[in-house]
Design a protein around this motif. Structure first.
Motif, PDB file in Angstrom:
ATOM      1  N   THR A  84      -9.464 -13.735  -3.718  1.00  0.00           N
ATOM      2  CA  THR A  84      -8.867 -13.073  -2.558  1.00  0.00           C
ATOM      3  C   THR A  84      -7.367 -12.921  -2.763  1.00  0.00           C
ATOM      4  OG1 THR A  84      -8.532 -15.164  -1.419  1.00  0.00           O
ATOM      5  CG2 THR A  84     -10.599 -13.986  -0.968  1.00  0.00           C
ATOM      6  N   GLU A  91      -2.654  -5.291   7.649  1.00  0.00           N
ATOM      7  CA  GLU A  91      -3.539  -6.097   6.817  1.00  0.00           C
ATOM      8  C   GLU A  91      -4.728  -5.295   6.293  1.00  0.00           C
ATOM      9  OE1 GLU A  91      -2.595  -7.153   9.899  1.00  0.00           O
ATOM     10  OE2 GLU A  91      -1.689  -9.121   9.682  1.00  0.00           O
ATOM     11  N   LYS A  92      -5.349  -4.480   7.161  1.00  0.00           N
ATOM     12  CA  LYS A  92      -6.528  -3.713   6.740  1.00  0.00           C
ATOM     13  C   LYS A  92      -6.158  -2.682   5.673  1.00  0.00           C
ATOM     14  CE  LYS A  92      -9.198  -4.086  10.975  1.00  0.00           C
ATOM     15  NZ  LYS A  92      -9.756  -3.364  12.118  1.00  0.00           N
ATOM     16  N   ARG A  93      -5.050  -1.992   5.869  1.00  0.00           N
ATOM     17  CA  ARG A  93      -4.635  -0.976   4.899  1.00  0.00           C
ATOM     18  C   ARG A  93      -4.226  -1.618   3.576  1.00  0.00           C
ATOM     19  NH1 ARG A  93      -0.685   3.299   7.287  1.00  0.00           N
ATOM     20  NH2 ARG A  93      -1.313   4.365   5.402  1.00  0.00           N
ATOM     21  N   ALA A 151      -5.496  -4.516   2.448  1.00  0.00           N
ATOM     22  CA  ALA A 151      -6.737  -5.002   1.837  1.00  0.00           C
ATOM     23  C   ALA A 151      -7.518  -3.870   1.189  1.00  0.00           C
ATOM     24  CB  ALA A 151      -7.596  -5.698   2.889  1.00  0.00           C
ATOM     25  N   SER A 152      -7.482  -2.671   1.776  1.00  0.00           N
ATOM     26  CA  SER A 152      -8.194  -1.530   1.192  1.00  0.00           C
ATOM     27  C   SER A 152      -7.360  -0.812   0.131  1.00  0.00           C
ATOM     28  CB  SER A 152      -8.597  -0.540   2.279  1.00  0.00           C
ATOM     29  OG  SER A 152      -7.452   0.033   2.860  1.00  0.00           O
ATOM     30  N   ARG A 153      -6.165  -1.339  -0.133  1.00  0.00           N
ATOM     31  CA  ARG A 153      -5.253  -0.839  -1.170  1.00  0.00           C
ATOM     32  C   ARG A 153      -4.747   0.575  -0.893  1.00  0.00           C
ATOM     33  NH1 ARG A 153      -8.040  -4.010  -6.051  1.00  0.00           N
ATOM     34  NH2 ARG A 153      -7.117  -5.962  -5.447  1.00  0.00           N
ATOM     35  N   GLU A 154      -4.601   0.916   0.396  1.00  0.00           N
ATOM     36  CA  GLU A 154      -3.975   2.184   0.765  1.00  0.00           C
ATOM     37  C   GLU A 154      -2.466   2.094   0.615  1.00  0.00           C
ATOM     38  OE1 GLU A 154      -4.975   4.092   4.470  1.00  0.00           O
ATOM     39  OE2 GLU A 154      -6.937   3.138   4.409  1.00  0.00           O
ATOM     40  N   ARG A 208       2.920   3.940   0.467  1.00  0.00           N
ATOM     41  CA  ARG A 208       1.545   4.412   0.444  1.00  0.00           C
ATOM     42  C   ARG A 208       1.107   4.611  -1.003  1.00  0.00           C
ATOM     43  NH1 ARG A 208      -1.182   9.943   1.381  1.00  0.00           N
ATOM     44  NH2 ARG A 208       0.641  10.627   0.257  1.00  0.00           N
TER      45      ARG A 208
END
Length: 175
Positions: free
Chosen positions: A8, A21-23, A25-28, A49
């Motif tokens: 992780t 955090e979500k962006r 984690a999704s590597r955006e 970005r």
């Protein structure tokens, strides 16, 4: 004794501060360490970005110079947008839809110069290479999406992307 999971990725505090955090984690988005423009001795962490052509650069499909040319092309497209906020608008749309874009709308000098450069670049690139460059820089599509749209195998697609970027680099050097 519990074992720590090393697979992780730890989330940096700057990401938590901006609720990304979500962006992350999704590597955006990615973190970039750069020099502070006001104080050159100081380094700062920036959130940026993740572009599709950055991934191509990390895979060594394109060079840094070609990546910079793709960036310059995207900036040209943003300059040509101007007041409309629509990247795909054409000059004729601006004059026929006056209610939508304002009564006395005329493109600014910078906007018309950007349109002129884009038309020149697209004419020199050709239709196929122009489509690839637009999908990479404006559409931010990855290779899998471009391959589906153009119906090309992955191995051939990397060569086509490379040749389109080489051609864009040659055109940008002459401008």
């Amino acid at each position: 004794m519990t074992r720590k999971n090393r697979n992780t990725r730890s989330i940096p505090p700057i990401i938590k501060l901006h609720n990304l955090e979500k962006r992350f984690a999704s590597r955006e988005i990615v973190l970039e360490i750069g020099v502070n423009p006001t104080n050159p001795k100081q380094k700062e962490t920036r959130i940026r970005r993740q572009c599709s052509y950055d991934r191509l650069l990390s895979r060594c499909v394109i060079t840094q110079k070609q990546r910079d040319c793709l960036d310059r092309f995207a900036i040209l497209c943003e300059q040509s947008v101007g007041k409309t906020k629509n990247i795909y608008v054409t000059i004729s749309d601006l004059f026929h839809n006056k209610q939508m874009y304002g009564r006395d709308f005329e493109p600014t000098f910078r906007q018309s110069r950007a349109f002129e450069k884009i038309f020149e670049i697209k004419n020199m690139l050709g239709v196929f290479n122009s489509d690839i460059i637009v999908m990479l820089s404006i559409g931010n599509m990855d290779c899998q999406e471009i391959g589906k749209r153009l119906n090309i195998e992955k191995n051939k697609l990397y060569g086509n992307i490379n040749s389109a970027c080489i051609r864009l680099e040659e055109i940008m050097e002459n401008m």
